[in-house]
Design a protein around this motif. Structure first.
Motif, PDB file in Angstrom:
ATOM      1  N   ARG A 123       0.840  -1.202   0.000  1.00  0.00           N
ATOM      2  CA  ARG A 123       0.000   0.000   0.000  1.00  0.00           C
ATOM      3  C   ARG A 123       0.877   1.255   0.000  1.00  0.00           C
ATOM      4  O   ARG A 123       0.649   2.199  -0.748  1.00  0.00           O
ATOM      5  CB  ARG A 123      -0.875  -0.008   1.251  1.00  0.00           C
ATOM      6  CG  ARG A 123      -2.186   0.742   1.124  1.00  0.00           C
ATOM      7  CD  ARG A 123      -3.153  -0.111   0.364  1.00  0.00           C
ATOM      8  NE  ARG A 123      -4.482   0.523   0.300  1.00  0.00           N
ATOM      9  CZ  ARG A 123      -5.419   0.085  -0.522  1.00  0.00           C
ATOM     10  NH1 ARG A 123      -5.173  -0.918  -1.341  1.00  0.00           N
ATOM     11  NH2 ARG A 123      -6.601   0.659  -0.549  1.00  0.00           N
ATOM     12  N   GLN A 124       1.882   1.229   0.853  1.00  0.00           N
ATOM     13  CA  GLN A 124       2.787   2.362   0.988  1.00  0.00           C
ATOM     14  C   GLN A 124       3.499   2.659  -0.336  1.00  0.00           C
ATOM     15  O   GLN A 124       3.603   3.811  -0.767  1.00  0.00           O
ATOM     16  CB  GLN A 124       3.824   2.018   2.064  1.00  0.00           C
ATOM     17  CG  GLN A 124       4.980   2.977   2.213  1.00  0.00           C
ATOM     18  CD  GLN A 124       5.938   2.470   3.277  1.00  0.00           C
ATOM     19  OE1 GLN A 124       5.686   2.615   4.470  1.00  0.00           O
ATOM     20  NE2 GLN A 124       7.019   1.842   2.850  1.00  0.00           N
ATOM     21  N   SER A 128       2.471   1.902  -3.300  1.00  0.00           N
ATOM     22  CA  SER A 128       1.470   2.426  -4.230  1.00  0.00           C
ATOM     23  C   SER A 128       1.327   3.932  -4.089  1.00  0.00           C
ATOM     24  O   SER A 128       1.302   4.672  -5.086  1.00  0.00           O
ATOM     25  CB  SER A 128       0.103   1.778  -3.972  1.00  0.00           C
ATOM     26  OG  SER A 128       0.131   0.391  -4.164  1.00  0.00           O
ATOM     27  N   TYR A 129       1.223   4.400  -2.854  1.00  0.00           N
ATOM     28  CA  TYR A 129       1.037   5.832  -2.621  1.00  0.00           C
ATOM     29  C   TYR A 129       2.264   6.642  -3.043  1.00  0.00           C
ATOM     30  O   TYR A 129       2.136   7.751  -3.562  1.00  0.00           O
ATOM     31  CB  TYR A 129       0.691   6.094  -1.153  1.00  0.00           C
ATOM     32  CG  TYR A 129      -0.712   5.674  -0.786  1.00  0.00           C
ATOM     33  CD1 TYR A 129      -1.799   6.176  -1.494  1.00  0.00           C
ATOM     34  CD2 TYR A 129      -0.954   4.772   0.251  1.00  0.00           C
ATOM     35  CE1 TYR A 129      -3.095   5.792  -1.179  1.00  0.00           C
ATOM     36  CE2 TYR A 129      -2.246   4.386   0.574  1.00  0.00           C
ATOM     37  CZ  TYR A 129      -3.313   4.895  -0.149  1.00  0.00           C
ATOM     38  OH  TYR A 129      -4.593   4.496   0.160  1.00  0.00           O
ATOM     39  N   ASN A 145       1.753   9.552  -5.736  1.00  0.00           N
ATOM     40  CA  ASN A 145       2.061  10.906  -5.291  1.00  0.00           C
ATOM     41  C   ASN A 145       3.209  11.536  -6.075  1.00  0.00           C
ATOM     42  O   ASN A 145       3.170  12.730  -6.393  1.00  0.00           O
ATOM     43  CB  ASN A 145       2.380  10.907  -3.792  1.00  0.00           C
ATOM     44  CG  ASN A 145       1.158  10.591  -2.944  1.00  0.00           C
ATOM     45  OD1 ASN A 145       0.025  10.731  -3.400  1.00  0.00           O
ATOM     46  ND2 ASN A 145       1.380  10.143  -1.716  1.00  0.00           N
ATOM     47  N   LEU A 161      -2.721  -0.750  -4.642  1.00  0.00           N
ATOM     48  CA  LEU A 161      -3.944  -0.086  -5.069  1.00  0.00           C
ATOM     49  C   LEU A 161      -4.469  -0.705  -6.354  1.00  0.00           C
ATOM     50  O   LEU A 161      -3.697  -1.135  -7.215  1.00  0.00           O
ATOM     51  CB  LEU A 161      -3.679   1.404  -5.326  1.00  0.00           C
ATOM     52  CG  LEU A 161      -3.243   2.275  -4.150  1.00  0.00           C
ATOM     53  CD1 LEU A 161      -2.958   3.695  -4.635  1.00  0.00           C
ATOM     54  CD2 LEU A 161      -4.292   2.290  -3.055  1.00  0.00           C
ATOM     55  N   THR A 200      -6.773   8.354  -5.975  1.00  0.00           N
ATOM     56  CA  THR A 200      -5.692   8.947  -5.185  1.00  0.00           C
ATOM     57  C   THR A 200      -4.996  10.053  -5.963  1.00  0.00           C
ATOM     58  O   THR A 200      -4.679  11.122  -5.419  1.00  0.00           O
ATOM     59  CB  THR A 200      -4.668   7.866  -4.778  1.00  0.00           C
ATOM     60  OG1 THR A 200      -5.351   6.809  -4.097  1.00  0.00           O
ATOM     61  CG2 THR A 200      -3.591   8.436  -3.874  1.00  0.00           C
ATOM     62  N   ARG A 206      -4.747  14.013  -4.923  1.00  0.00           N
ATOM     63  CA  ARG A 206      -3.432  14.641  -4.755  1.00  0.00           C
ATOM     64  C   ARG A 206      -3.231  15.811  -5.714  1.00  0.00           C
ATOM     65  O   ARG A 206      -2.678  16.848  -5.334  1.00  0.00           O
ATOM     66  CB  ARG A 206      -2.342  13.593  -4.995  1.00  0.00           C
ATOM     67  CG  ARG A 206      -0.896  14.117  -4.948  1.00  0.00           C
ATOM     68  CD  ARG A 206      -0.388  14.196  -3.539  1.00  0.00           C
ATOM     69  NE  ARG A 206       1.030  14.567  -3.479  1.00  0.00           N
ATOM     70  CZ  ARG A 206       1.792  14.454  -2.420  1.00  0.00           C
ATOM     71  NH1 ARG A 206       1.290  13.966  -1.293  1.00  0.00           N
ATOM     72  NH2 ARG A 206       3.058  14.822  -2.418  1.00  0.00           N
TER      73      ARG A 206
END
Length: 353
Positions: free
Chosen positions: A136-137, A139-140, A144, A279, A287, A291
């Motif tokens: 998950r981390q 993916s972000y 981002n 994700l 997301t 962002r």
């Protein structure tokens, strides 16, 4: 640190004597030690090498062997792109120099900063457990940084002088259709309705930003705990254009566990993005929208076009293989992957109309 280099592949060797002589003339304070040369194992397109002279190190990029598609693999352009973007986006390697002296590396080439970190493709490195939280981390971080790239004030960079943002997506549609026609090797029935779909649904309005245009997880490098992107590579397609086109390309690479098998395995094994915790494409879109603050209403058109663009890139490589311009065995089954991508793109398009 993960070892991401291999001995140079047979047939892709460089003239070490010529290269070392060039370096000693053009790089200041080079240690008085022999040049060591290795090759980066990933990538199907440009040839990329690690250079080491004592503690000094750099990366050399040059075009693939044999004839290449018009305007593709432009090393001077990629060097200019990195020079323009690096001051605003630190994950882009700092360029060192460009040379069009083909006696050195067999083609025009450039040198850039050697970055160190973790590159992830079809599996996590040994010692890193792919937990749901880590997936998950990661993916972000990917989403981002893409949104951050698109937020750079492109008017302040040197990319303005080589870009034409007006009419970008229309030129892209017609340009990639033309590339496909030039590289075609097999008749694929899905191609005609897909081309008609693109021509009839070009967005009337598009946004503008710096785009990477080959944004995928194995083009990125991360720190040891996977909380930061420390490198982003393969900038040859970057330009000023529609950020949703960049998002569409990123999504075309971002495979899910439920995708058709040939889409998931692509040119080898399935990407780590198929693992639990990453994700979904829909979550990636949501997301990114949060962002960036951008309107993503037409994102399905861009995703469909992303699949098509990827299919054309692989078709160009497959064309070179079929014509005997390269004998790399990794390219022998690309025809099946191209057909699968075009079929999948046609299915996505059919759901929209």
């Amino acid at each position: 640190m993960v070892d991401d280099t291999i001995p140079v592949r047979p047939g892709e060797e460089l003239n070490i004597g010529a290269l070392e002589g060039f370096l000693r003339k053009n790089v200041l304070d080079l240690p008085n030690e022999p040049l060591e040369l290795q090759q980066f194992s990933m990538g199907y397109s440009n040839l990329t090498y690690q250079l080491k002279v004592g503690e000094w190190e750099a990366v050399l990029r040059r075009p693939p062997l044999g004839p290449v598609a018009p305007k593709a693999h432009d090393m001077k352009r990629e060097h200019h792109i990195l020079s323009s973007i690096n001051p605003y986006f630190q994950a882009a390697p700092e360029p060192i120099l460009f040379s069009d002296d083909e006696s050195v590396a067999g083609a025009p080439f450039f040198l850039m900063e050697r970055k160190h970190g973790i590159v992830i493709d079809t599996e996590f490195p040994k010692g890193i457990e792919p937990t749901v939280e880590k997936c998950r981390q990661l993916s972000y971080v990917m989403v981002n940084r893409l949104a951050d790239l698109h937020s750079i004030p492109y008017e302040k960079t040197g990319l303005v002088e080589i870009s034409k943002p007006e009419g970008f997506i229309e030129r892209q549609v017609h340009g990639w259709i033309s590339r496909y026609e030039r590289a075609k090797t097999d008749e694929i029935k899905e191609i005609r309705p897909l081309i008609n779909y693109f021509q009839q649904n070009i967005p009337k309005y598009s946004q503008t930003s710096i785009i990477h245009y080959d944004y995928k997880i194995n083009n990125a490098m991360f720190n040891q705990d996977l909380t930061e992107m420390v490198g982003l590579f393969d900038w040859e397609m970057s330009t000023i254009g529609d950020p949703l086109a960049d998002l569409g390309v990123a999504l075309s690479y971002w495979t899910e566990s439920g995708d058709p098998e040939l889409i998931k395995i692509g040119v080898g094994q399935a990407s780590v993005t198929t693992l639990t915790g990453f994700l979904t494409r829909r979550e990636f879109i949501e997301t990114y929208a949060a962002r960036s603050g951008r309107d993503v209403t037409n994102v399905d058109f861009y995703l469909t076009f992303g699949y098509f663009k990827l299919a054309v890139i692989l078709q160009q490589i497959y064309y070179r293989y079929k014509k005997g311009q390269t004998d790399d065995p990794r390219f022998s089954n690309l025809g099946k992957t191209v057909k699968s991508l075009l079929t999948h793109a046609a299915n996505v398009a059919a759901k929209e109309v």
